[in-house]
Enzyme design. Structure first.
Site, PDB file in Angstrom:
ATOM      1  N   GLU A 173      -5.210 -10.943  -2.017  1.00  0.00           N
ATOM      2  CA  GLU A 173      -6.302 -10.909  -0.534  1.00  0.00           C
ATOM      3  C   GLU A 173      -7.679 -10.781  -0.979  1.00  0.00           C
ATOM      4  OE1 GLU A 173      -4.931  -7.616   2.042  1.00  0.00           O
ATOM      5  OE2 GLU A 173      -2.955  -7.972   1.554  1.00  0.00           O
ATOM      6  N   GLU A 198       0.691  -1.327  -0.109  1.00  0.00           N
ATOM      7  CA  GLU A 198      -0.148  -0.024  -0.132  1.00  0.00           C
ATOM      8  C   GLU A 198       0.775   1.385   0.201  1.00  0.00           C
ATOM      9  OE1 GLU A 198      -2.863  -0.358   3.122  1.00  0.00           O
ATOM     10  OE2 GLU A 198      -3.674  -2.472   2.434  1.00  0.00           O
TER      11      GLU A 198
HETATM   12  C1  GLA Z   1      -4.862  -4.930   4.180  1.00  0.00           C
HETATM   13  C2  GLA Z   1      -3.384  -5.739   4.582  1.00  0.00           C
HETATM   14  C3  GLA Z   1      -3.677  -7.246   4.982  1.00  0.00           C
HETATM   15  C4  GLA Z   1      -4.722  -7.313   5.934  1.00  0.00           C
HETATM   16  C5  GLA Z   1      -6.072  -6.563   5.390  1.00  0.00           C
HETATM   17  C6  GLA Z   1      -7.246  -7.033   6.201  1.00  0.00           C
HETATM   18  O1  GLA Z   1      -5.332  -5.022   2.990  1.00  0.00           O
HETATM   19  O2  GLA Z   1      -2.752  -5.790   3.286  1.00  0.00           O
HETATM   20  O3  GLA Z   1      -2.588  -7.400   5.763  1.00  0.00           O
HETATM   21  O4  GLA Z   1      -4.582  -6.380   7.193  1.00  0.00           O
HETATM   22  O5  GLA Z   1      -5.514  -5.525   5.174  1.00  0.00           O
HETATM   23  O6  GLA Z   1      -6.872  -7.231   7.469  1.00  0.00           O
END
Ligand code: GLA
Length: 400
Positions: free
Chosen positions: A307, A192
């Site tokens: 994710e 991020e």
């Molecule tokens: C973000 C992070 C993850 C996790 C998610 C949801 O996307 O990259 O490590 O913490 O949030 O919990």
């Protein structure tokens, strides 16, 4: 991706599709059941869970299939359902939190590797590959990285302060990547780091950006440093820039600008991780565009879905334990199906597809951004395959 020449079309597995097979599963309003209108054919019921094929087998011709996992989920005495699902279905695992710096980085040169080592030992003993997440994330970087020593160094000598923070980053990445060398196949080196909107490319509210900006220096250099330190520690592990929102055109542009800059500078980056935390109103074509954009930037770049979860909400509703209407779960299933057909189309660049969690019983969306019952994953709260599961393992199955 080189061993994907011998592709077969996705195997249309023979499942019991209709009520005669027994409407197993259920749970949270997930079953189809009879149609009240006698002129219409009966709505399909969920197939018997015991007839579910292993995800890792279905997708083996295309990519690894993974789940993000917490420590409680690898312990058969506390969570036998998730242990069974992990063993049966997954070829990849991501530590949801155990490899983050707020777990591992106890202090300068001090590490707590035990939770991550335990997860990796479980994965190894079950033949599951591990992708490592994440070295540098503004949310989980402990303050000791940025604490000046002596306390006013940032004021008295900003260049020396910057060098100090850089050295801490180098030591941390070198030690951590070395510790897990040969045990993980990928690292999310930075998480991020892109800005969400078109007004600027980089996230500037990161303590890494701010510390590296000391004395007017380039605040973005921590990103290339992180990749170089990781590569020096393990030249074989694949290195990723991971972010959310690559399906949004403005955010995608920023992510790609950063990747392009790294490539131009000769920084060792292997690919882009697309988080895809989204909801059932996502346009699958936007994900298609994100994957294509990465492929077009450089044929050597790897795409990973890192994710994935699809919330059933895009507003303040709460379906509670009863669960959403069947039409909502069907919509979710259709979207999962569309996404997986896009992933398969891009399988030459996709190495792994990971969901953020295993079943709806344990998902961050049950407590974020508000506390409510969400159902974003492939398995229901009892660990049974949902319509979303059946939709991806058999593209021909009739959804309710
Ligand atoms: C973000 C992070 C993850 C996790 C998610 C949801 O996307 O990259 O490590 O913490 O949030 O919990």
């Amino acid at each position: 991706m080189n061993n994907k020449r011998l592709k077969t079309p996705i195997i249309a597995l023979a499942f019991c599709l209709f009520a005669a097979c027994g409407g197993g599963g259920g749970g949270g309003g997930t079953s189809g059941g009879k149609n009240s209108n006698p002129n219409l054919p009966p709505a399909p019921s969920l197939p018997d869970p015991s007839s579910a094929p292993a995800l890792k087998t279905v997708f083996a011709p295309y990519f690894k299939i993974g789940a993000a996992v917490e420590l409680n989920q690898i312990d058969p005495s506390t969570d036998p359902a998730d242990v069974a699902l992990l063993k049966k279905h997954y070829s990849s695992m991501t530590a949801a939190n155990a490899l983050k710096a707020d777990t591992i980085g106890v202090g300068p040169g001090q590490y707590n590797f035990t939770p991550a080592d335990d997860l990796i030992a479980f994965a190894q003993s079950n033949g599951i590959a591990v992708r490592a997440h994440t070295l540098v994330w503004h949310v989980t970087s402990p303050t000791w990285f940025f604490t000046p020593d002596p306390a006013d160094l940032d004021k008295t000598d900003p260049a020396a302060y910057r060098a100090q923070v850089r050295q801490r980053l180098k030591t941390y990445i070198t030690d951590v990547v070395t510790h897990f060398k040969g045990k993980v196949y990928a690292w999310d080196v930075v998480n991020e780091v892109a800005n969400n909107t078109a007004d600027s490319v980089y996230r500037t509210d990161s303590p890494w950006y701010q510390a590296y900006s000391a004395g007017g220096a380039d605040g973005t250099e921590y990103i290339e440093d992180a990749f170089r330190f990781a590569h020096d520690a393990d030249p074989d592990v694949k290195l990723f820039l991971n972010d959310f929102g690559t399906e949004w055109p403005d955010k995608r542009k920023n992510v790609l600008a950063i990747v392009q800059d790294l490539i131009n500078k000769g920084v060792p980056i292997n690919g882009v991780g697309h988080q895809i935390h989204s909801n059932i109103f996502l346009q699958a074509s936007d994900v298609d565009a994100a994957l294509t954009a990465v492929e077009q930037m450089s044929s050597g770049l790897i795409n990973e879905i890192t994710e994935l979860d699809l919330s059933v909400y895009n507003d303040g509703s709460n379906y509670g334990l009863t669960g959403p209407p069947i039409a909502t779960l069907s919509k979710q299933a259709k979207l999962y199906r569309d996404l997986f057909s896009i992933f398969i189309k891009h399988d030459a660049s996709i190495d792994a597809v990971t969901t953020w969690g295993i079943s709806d019983a344990q998902t961050w969306l049950n407590s974020f951004s508000v506390i409510r019952i969400d159902r974003p994953l492939l398995f229901d709260r009892d660990g049974n395959p949902k319509w979303a599961f059946w939709a991806i393992v058999d593209p021909t199955i009739v959804l309710p």
